[in-house]
Enzyme design. Structure first.
Site, PDB file in Angstrom:
ATOM      1  N   GLY A  81     -40.218  21.186 -96.604  1.00 45.73           N
ATOM      2  CA  GLY A  81     -40.606  22.241 -97.532  1.00 45.73           C
ATOM      3  C   GLY A  81     -41.819  21.838 -98.334  1.00 45.73           C
ATOM      4  N   PRO A 130     -44.315  20.954-101.620  1.00 41.53           N
ATOM      5  CG  PRO A 130     -46.343  19.851-101.910  1.00 41.53           C
ATOM      6  CD  PRO A 130     -45.750  21.060-101.269  1.00 41.53           C
ATOM      7  CB  VAL A 140     -38.985  22.997-103.114  1.00 44.36           C
ATOM      8  CG1 VAL A 140     -40.094  23.999-102.997  1.00 44.36           C
ATOM      9  CG2 VAL A 140     -39.005  22.008-101.954  1.00 44.36           C
ATOM     10  N   GLY A 141     -37.854  20.136-104.899  1.00 44.28           N
ATOM     11  CA  GLY A 141     -36.675  19.334-105.237  1.00 44.28           C
ATOM     12  C   GLY A 141     -36.054  18.610-104.067  1.00 44.28           C
ATOM     13  CE  LYS A 142     -40.088  17.958 -99.476  1.00 44.54           C
ATOM     14  NZ  LYS A 142     -40.920  18.690-100.450  1.00 44.54           N
ATOM     15  CB  THR A 143     -37.405  13.229-103.804  1.00 44.73           C
ATOM     16  OG1 THR A 143     -38.482  13.344-102.871  1.00 44.73           O
ATOM     17  CG2 THR A 143     -37.061  11.776-104.008  1.00 44.73           C
ATOM     18  CB  SER A 169     -50.889  33.656 -88.433  1.00 45.39           C
ATOM     19  OG  SER A 169     -51.421  32.796 -89.402  1.00 45.39           O
ATOM     20  CE  LYS A 195     -48.152  32.842 -92.074  1.00 44.09           C
ATOM     21  NZ  LYS A 195     -48.403  33.215 -90.676  1.00 44.09           N
TER      22      LYS A 195
END
Length: 799
Positions: free
Chosen positions: A361, A363, A365-368, A684, A727
């Protein structure tokens, strides 16, 4: 012979005093010293000293009974006499008893002040003299072997046994001196037939002989090991003394002993234990001043510090885990669902291997932080390994010990820091791995992240397999494309898209604002951010997929209030929308779509980036020339091909749009994508390019409230694209009202939150004609190639 209970006196035999004997059996011909102190026994001893009559010694069935009755005594006993009686203290005697004959008790005649009973003597029966003679020989032979294996028995005991002629007395004497239970001794005493008695004693002797042989075998083995240990200890002490004399003593032996004990406590697997013992022996023979000594010592310390067997117990309360994840993180439903599923399966099957999840995802968004929350939910240790910019394979697998300063890889180091073999390890930024002449770290991760292989992960430094199957690996990445296919195949990918406006509002209210206030020493009594202000910060000051910049912007506002409080302000500060410019400066973002599209030749597209979705303006202009196509804006090869395909599509349809025959031969077209410092690529933008070029050549402006995405073919068909959710969120952030998507992307809308779908109008198209009819302010006039009116050069709309 079976015992019978004492009955009443039958009027035959003799009446004698009875001495109950605890935990022992008295045999005829034996001499036994005992100590007595029970009141009835003392009374009996005094009475016998006066009368001089013989006494009957009978064993108790239960030695713990202080005042035995008829039911507590065996019926077979031995008559004897008191050879010597010595006073022992105020109440007690030391007696020496001599056994005479067997007797059987017929019944008690007196219970107070001491026991008396009527007894009848029992004579030995010798039914088979030949058998008795053979048994005597065997008993004496076995007795000699037993005595020979018991060094504590005097050697004269064997000669004493050989000198006994009476078979019954021989059996009684051996049984009296054997270390067997009271019940087994009573079996011998009850046997009146001498051959049976000898057989019983012979069986006891054989059993004792086997026990002694086994005991001596064990003793010799242990003694051999002890002798070897003592010898090694003695030699070490000698070596230590020699070193002290030479001035080389440094106390390293004690350190090595301590290290050896630490290694023993580490519960190493057999293969690792074999290696450490070999290395330890080598180390003991090496002078501590040697450089090799330090290398070997460090190697063993790594062995001792690694958690070979140590694990933490998982918290498998599913409801509690679900509540914890909801409390810590807003949204992210896919990841939460997967973790709850893992817990459920782990609860049903304890030995399951740890899954390997890859969260992809943009940067912020709270992955770590999600990895830390998962570890907290499971009750496991947490460790993060940053892989950004790692180029050396040895960073993963470790260096071989032949290199100076060699160390294990980051995986083994992480396990040592975590202290358990089942932590949660986050491999951060796995898409930022690189490679050069030092190897490919992504390839080294193939073994680490394969549940079928990582139970025996081989680190170059340890050179011993280490089990990683219990580790829960979580990888994070901004995009999947840079990850090699083989590595990607080993991971379960969980896509985390950007947040919607509503999700950002919830996250800021529930998590960011309380956290920032606490960090800056403020409270809700001193600071308040209105909903209108927060919405303005989200829309006008930050446009991102995550919430990292949102947190920074809120922090700026909080710092501004903190300055006022530090200067003495005590009343509450309510930050309204009008006050934001005071703390944050002017607005950074505004809706520029209307301004950008107010001239023909500009269309709004949607793009996917590693930081989430974004809008893309495509500008086209024409000028006199020779039919060239110029492309600028750091476009990749695929995007350039889309522009060429768009021009070819329009050139093929020139008659339909009433363009002069040689329009394309006499004009150059320039297509530019602003934000030229940012590389762009992908198919796209094809739909957007045709729309911009059509707007240019027809003079019809593109609507300012619509954005589009899709790949095109030379025939004008619209093909599906990826990143639909990102998008669509970008379109909403930019103020778009309507979105044009390929028809085959309709299924992807289920990933878009319902509140977003309600705020946008979606058009699903299969052909470019549908796009042009909706995207342009008015549908372009199309003529059949045969009916198209001829136009002069001057009729071409100005650019």
């Amino acid at each position: 012979m079976a015992d019978s209970k004492f009955g009443q006196s039958e009027g035959q035999g003799i009446d004698i005093p009875i001495l109950p004997l605890r935990n022992s059996v008295f045999f005829p011909g034996s001499i036994m010293p005992i100590s007595v102190g029970r009141p009835k026994t003392l009374a009996m001893v005094k009475a016998v000293e006066e009368s001089g009559e013989p006494i009957g010694i009978v064993a108790q069935k239960d030695g713990s009974v202080d005042d035995p009755g008829a039911d507590d005594l065996y019926t077979m006993g031995t008559t004897g006499r008191i050879v010597k009686a010595l006073k022992a203290g105020e109440e007690g005697f030391h007696l020496v008893l001599q056994g005479i004959k067997r007797f059987r008790v017929l019944g008690l005649t007196q219970t107070s002040p001491y026991l008396r009973a009527r007894v009848v003597e029992v004579q030995d029966i010798t039914a088979d003299p030949l058998k008795i003679e053979a048994l005597v020989m065997n008993v004496k032979k076995t007795a000699r072997e037993v005595v020979g294996l018991m060094p504590e028995i005097p050697s004269g005991a064997a000669q004493f046994v050989d000198g006994i002629e009476d078979p019954g007395h021989l059996a009684d004497l051996i049984a009296a001196n054997m270390d067997v239970s009271v019940e087994e001794k009573m079996e011998v005493l009850n046997l009146v037939e001498v051959s049976q008695r000898l057989e019983n004693v012979l069986e006891l002797l054989h059993r004792k002989l086997e026990v002694l042989k086994l005991s001596n075998k064990i003793d010799s083995q242990v003694k051999g090991e002890m002798n070897k240990t003592q010898r090694e200890y003695y030699l070490r002490q000698q070596l230590k003394a020699i070193k002290e004399e030479l001035g080389e003593a440094d106390g390293s032996e004690g350190d090595l002993d301590e290290l050896e004990q630490k290694l023993k406590n580490a519960e190493l697997p057999p293969e690792a234990e074999k290696v450490y013992r070999k290395e330890l022996r080598r180390l003991r023979q090496m002078p501590s001043s040697s450089s090799e000594y330090t290398v070997g010592r460090t190697y063993l310390e790594w062995f001792a510090d690694l958690p070979w067997k140590k694990t933490t117990k998982d918290s498998l309360d599913i409801q509690k885990a679900r509540e914890h994840l909801e409390k810590k993180h807003y949204g992210l439903e896919k990841v939460k669902k997967r973790i709850v599923e893992y817990l459920a399966v782990r609860k049903l099957k304890e030995d399951m291997k740890g899954p390997i999840l890859c969260m992809v995802g943009p940067p912020g968004v709270g992955k770590t932080s999600l990895g830390a929350s998962i570890a907290e939910t499971l009750g496991r240790k947490f460790h993060r390994i940053s892989l950004g910019g790692v180029r050396d394979e040895a960073e993963i697998r470790g260096h071989r010990r032949t290199y100076v300063g060699a160390l294990p890889g980051r995986i083994i180091q992480g396990l040592k820091k975590a202290g358990t073999r089942n932590p949660v390890i986050v491999l951060d930024e796995i898409d930022k791995l690189s490679y050069d002449f030092r190897g490919d770290p992504a390839s080294a991760l193939l073994e680490v992240l394969d549940p079928e292989q990582n139970h025996a992960f081989s680190d170059h430094y340890l050179e011993v397999p280490f089990d990683l199957s219990k580790v829960l690996f979580l990888a994070t990445a901004n995009q999947l494309d840079p990850i090699p296919p083989a590595l990607k195949d080993r991971m379960e990918v969980l896509e985390i898209p950007g947040y919607t406006h509503e999700e950002k509002h919830h996250i800021a209210t529930r998590h960011l604002l309380p956290k920032v206030l606490e960090q800056h020493g403020l409270s809700e009594e001193l600071f308040e951010l209105t909903d209108e202000s927060l919405n303005s910060i989200i829309i006008d000051y930050t446009r991102e997929a995550g919430v990292r910049n949102l947190e920074r912007t809120i922090t700026s506002a909080v710092r501004g209030v903190a300055v006022e409080v530090a200067e003495g302000k005590t009343e509450k500060t309510v930050v309204t929308k009008d006050m934001l410019s005071k703390f944050l400066g002017p607005e950074k973002f505004y809706n520029e779509m209307a301004q950008r599209t107010e001239v023909p030749g500009v269309a709004t597209g949607l793009a996917w980036t590693a930081a989430g979705g974004d809008i893309l303006f495509i500008e086209a202009t024409k000028m006199a020339g020779k039919g060239g196509l110029k492309l600028t804006g750091q476009l990749g090869a695929v995007m350039k091909e889309s522009a060429e395909a768009a021009q070819s599509y329009l050139r093929a349809r020139s008659p339909e749009f009433s363009l002069p025959e040689k329009f394309w031969e006499k004009h150059d077209v320039h297509v530019h994508v602003p934000a030229g410092g940012i590389p762009k690529d992908g198919p796209s933008a094809g739909v957007t390019m045709i729309t911009a070029l059509t707007s240019l050549v027809t003079g019809i402006k593109v609507r300012s409230d619509i954005a589009m995405t899709g790949e095109i073919t030379l025939r004008g068909n619209v093909l599906p694209v990826g990143g639909v959710k990102e998008k669509v969120l970008a379109a909403l952030r930019a103020g778009v009202k309507e979105v044009i998507l390929p028809h085959r992307n309709k299924k992807d809308l289920h990933e878009v939150p319902q509140e977003v779908q309600e705020q946008l109008k979606f058009h699903f198209v299969e052909h470019m004609d549908q796009v042009l009819d909706m995207a342009l302010e008015r549908p372009p006039e199309r003529f059949s190639p045969k009916l198209a009116p001829a136009k002069a050069e001057t009729d071409i709309p100005p650019s």
